[in-house]
Design an enzyme around this catalytic site. Structure first.
Site, PDB file in Angstrom:
ATOM      1  N   ARG A  96     -16.900  -8.497   5.030  1.00 44.46           N
ATOM      2  CA  ARG A  96     -16.484  -9.405   3.968  1.00 44.46           C
ATOM      3  C   ARG A  96     -16.185 -10.802   4.533  1.00 44.46           C
ATOM      4  NH1 ARG A  96     -16.484  -9.180  -1.320  1.00 44.46           N
ATOM      5  NH2 ARG A  96     -14.312  -9.789  -1.548  1.00 44.46           N
ATOM      6  N   CYS A 134      -5.689  -8.040   5.323  1.00 46.41           N
ATOM      7  CA  CYS A 134      -6.872  -7.301   5.769  1.00 46.41           C
ATOM      8  C   CYS A 134      -7.949  -8.216   6.331  1.00 46.41           C
ATOM      9  CB  CYS A 134      -7.445  -6.480   4.614  1.00 46.41           C
ATOM     10  SG  CYS A 134      -6.430  -5.059   4.154  1.00 46.41           S
ATOM     11  N   HIS A 146     -32.079 -15.117  -7.231  1.00 43.50           N
ATOM     12  CA  HIS A 146     -33.034 -14.335  -6.430  1.00 43.50           C
ATOM     13  C   HIS A 146     -32.601 -12.875  -6.470  1.00 43.50           C
ATOM     14  CE1 HIS A 146     -35.202 -12.701  -3.008  1.00 43.50           C
ATOM     15  NE2 HIS A 146     -35.905 -13.824  -2.905  1.00 43.50           N
ATOM     16  N   PHE A 154      -2.770 -15.508  -1.566  1.00 44.60           N
ATOM     17  CA  PHE A 154      -3.999 -15.492  -0.781  1.00 44.60           C
ATOM     18  C   PHE A 154      -5.230 -15.197  -1.624  1.00 44.60           C
ATOM     19  CE2 PHE A 154      -3.277 -10.847  -0.345  1.00 44.60           C
ATOM     20  CZ  PHE A 154      -4.571 -10.359  -0.457  1.00 44.60           C
ATOM     21  N   GLY A 176      -7.335 -15.213   3.392  1.00 51.22           N
ATOM     22  CA  GLY A 176      -5.981 -14.759   3.692  1.00 51.22           C
ATOM     23  C   GLY A 176      -5.802 -13.288   3.428  1.00 51.22           C
ATOM     24  N   ILE A 223       0.832  -1.207   0.000  1.00 54.26           N
ATOM     25  CA  ILE A 223       0.000   0.000   0.000  1.00 54.26           C
ATOM     26  C   ILE A 223       0.868   1.258   0.000  1.00 54.26           C
ATOM     27  CG2 ILE A 223      -1.772   1.306   1.238  1.00 54.26           C
ATOM     28  CD1 ILE A 223      -2.718  -1.344  -0.018  1.00 54.26           C
ATOM     29  N   THR A 263       0.395  -3.853  10.545  1.00 53.73           N
ATOM     30  CA  THR A 263      -0.179  -3.985  11.895  1.00 53.73           C
ATOM     31  C   THR A 263      -0.622  -5.434  12.078  1.00 53.73           C
ATOM     32  OG1 THR A 263      -2.254  -3.132  10.957  1.00 53.73           O
ATOM     33  CG2 THR A 263      -0.925  -1.608  12.265  1.00 53.73           C
ATOM     34  N   LYS A 308     -12.889   0.940   8.791  1.00 48.38           N
ATOM     35  CA  LYS A 308     -11.994   0.015   8.087  1.00 48.38           C
ATOM     36  C   LYS A 308     -12.164  -1.407   8.607  1.00 48.38           C
ATOM     37  CE  LYS A 308      -8.445  -1.525   5.713  1.00 48.38           C
ATOM     38  NZ  LYS A 308      -8.551  -1.766   4.267  1.00 48.38           N
TER      39      LYS A 308
END
Length: 401
Positions: A208, A255, A239, A316, A252, A11, A82, A201
């Site tokens: 998800r 995030c 549907h 991932f 994986g 990033i 992190t 975040k």
């Protein structure tokens, strides 16, 4: 304007490049000398379509340079990992280390922004750290949180066009951060406070994770019931108000597989669904590994020899080189540890070489295998014809069979 990006990973580097391309003088900082060297040579150390051309352009023009130490700037961005530690406890030590590195450089009017995914309250903790060490800066600098929202493989478009959530420690800080990002972000910049931005975040990725867990749980049920889960989901999605995601071999990345723990660690009693989703998605990887091991044992009993097994994919997610928290990598490792001298061929077309796994060309592995295990739905695998003469374990819907 001068900006300093602390961290040149998946990033930090693309964001620094895009900022430099839009007229900002950028210093990119990384503790890895090799990353710094490659960046200054205009060579991208990650896989991201179109980004290396941008890097070469901004390095050649002098708009971006990389260093192992930060330089005096007007805006500082913390874009470091992190991870979690122990029992999935969030580790903000990288953010703190990056903050301490720029601490001596901060001056009146500067902007300090955390982009790293962080537990709620991290921005305020860093604010307190800064003002404890540099009390003369209180009320003189701007501090905000602005999480990234990009999809690997489409970063150039998404860095510029996606909406962003920006939360300052006060209104003035939010204004200052919006002023910076508006230089290269065409998407809407949504105002809030830093704690809400941090939680936003974590909420996005936890949502998800829960949706993927539902799909993965369906795949477990369908396997036991003898139902084709891919057909089932396709039919259910007819549907008008149903949109079930596709199952896989787990979850994986830096995030979705990590961020929910930042919520469950802080709010264990209130986050039951989020915690259950994490358990389901983690279990899916163990389940996949056991399925492979059982097929290997079955083959040996039937044929009197060890099978050749092709483990197709390590990343991932499809079409990237990122192996962080990869369930495919975890499954492959578990299978290798219990292979009992079986011939394991490991495939990852997006990684030229690996320091642990010996990689095999995907076509060669596919043709030679007795058991084929599709773990990641890379584009290259779509070129392969379905083989009826071997056992195919398709955990990612390569053939939807």
């Amino acid at each position: 304007m001068k900006a300093c990006f602390m961290g040149l990973g998946y990033i930090g580097l693309p964001t620094a490049i895009i900022a430099a391309k839009h007229g900002i003088k950028v210093t990119g900082v990384d503790i890895n000398p090799k990353v710094v060297e490659l960046t200054n040579q205009g060579k991208l150390h990650i896989i991201e379509p179109g980004m290396e051309e941008y890097l070469q352009e901004v390095v050649k023009s002098g708009a971006l340079k990389a260093s192992t130490t930060p330089e005096m700037s007007e805006a500082y961005f913390m874009v470091v990992p992190t991870p979690f530690k122990g029992n999935h406890e969030p580790d903000i030590s990288y953010v703190e280390a990056a903050t301490r590195a720029v601490l001596p450089l901060l001056k009146d009017g500067d902007l300090y922004v955390i982009e790293s995914t962080s537990p709620v309250g991290t921005t305020e903790k860093m604010r307190d750290l800064i003002f404890a060490e540099r009390p003369e800066l209180e009320g003189k600098i701007y501090i905000a949180y602005c999480p990234e929202r990009v999809l690997p493989g489409n970063v150039i478009h998404e860095l510029v066009n996606n909406d962003r959530v920006i939360g300052g420690i006060d209104e003035a800080s939010t204004d200052k951060a919006i002023e910076f990002y508006s230089q290269f972000v065409k998407g809407t910049l949504h105002r809030t406070n830093c704690k809400t931005a941090e939680m936003c975040k974590l909420t996005e990725n936890s949502s998800r994770d829960v949706q993927i867990a539902f799909a993965n749980e369906l795949s477990l049920i369908c396997d036991k019931a003898g139902i084709n889960v891919w057909e089932l989901i396709n039919l259910a999605n007819k549907h008008p108000r149903v949109n079930i995601l596709q199952p896989g071999c787990g979850v994986g990345g830096h995030c979705i597989a990590v961020d929910p723990y930042f919520i469950t660690a802080a709010f264990p009693m209130e986050s039951k669904i989020i915690a259950s989703a994490r358990e389901i998605n983690n279990y899916k990887s163990f389940w996949c590994a056991e399925k492979v091991q059982n097929e290997m044992l079955k083959f040996e009993l039937e044929h009197g020899r060890k099978p050749w097994v092709a483990m197709m994919g390590l990343a991932f997610k499809p079409n990237i080189d990122d192996l962080r928290e990869s369930p495919a990598k975890s499954i492959t490792t578990k299978v290798m540890q219990s292979c009992n001298n079986a011939q394991i061929m490991i495939v990852e077309p997006n990684v030229p070489e690996h320091n642990v796994f010996k990689l095999t060309n995907y076509k060669e592995a596919y043709e030679k295998a007795d058991i084929v295990v599709f773990l990641v739905n890379h584009n290259e695998f779509a070129e392969l014809n379905y083989r009826n003469d071997v056992k195919v374990l398709d955990f990612c819907g390569t053939f939807k069979k």
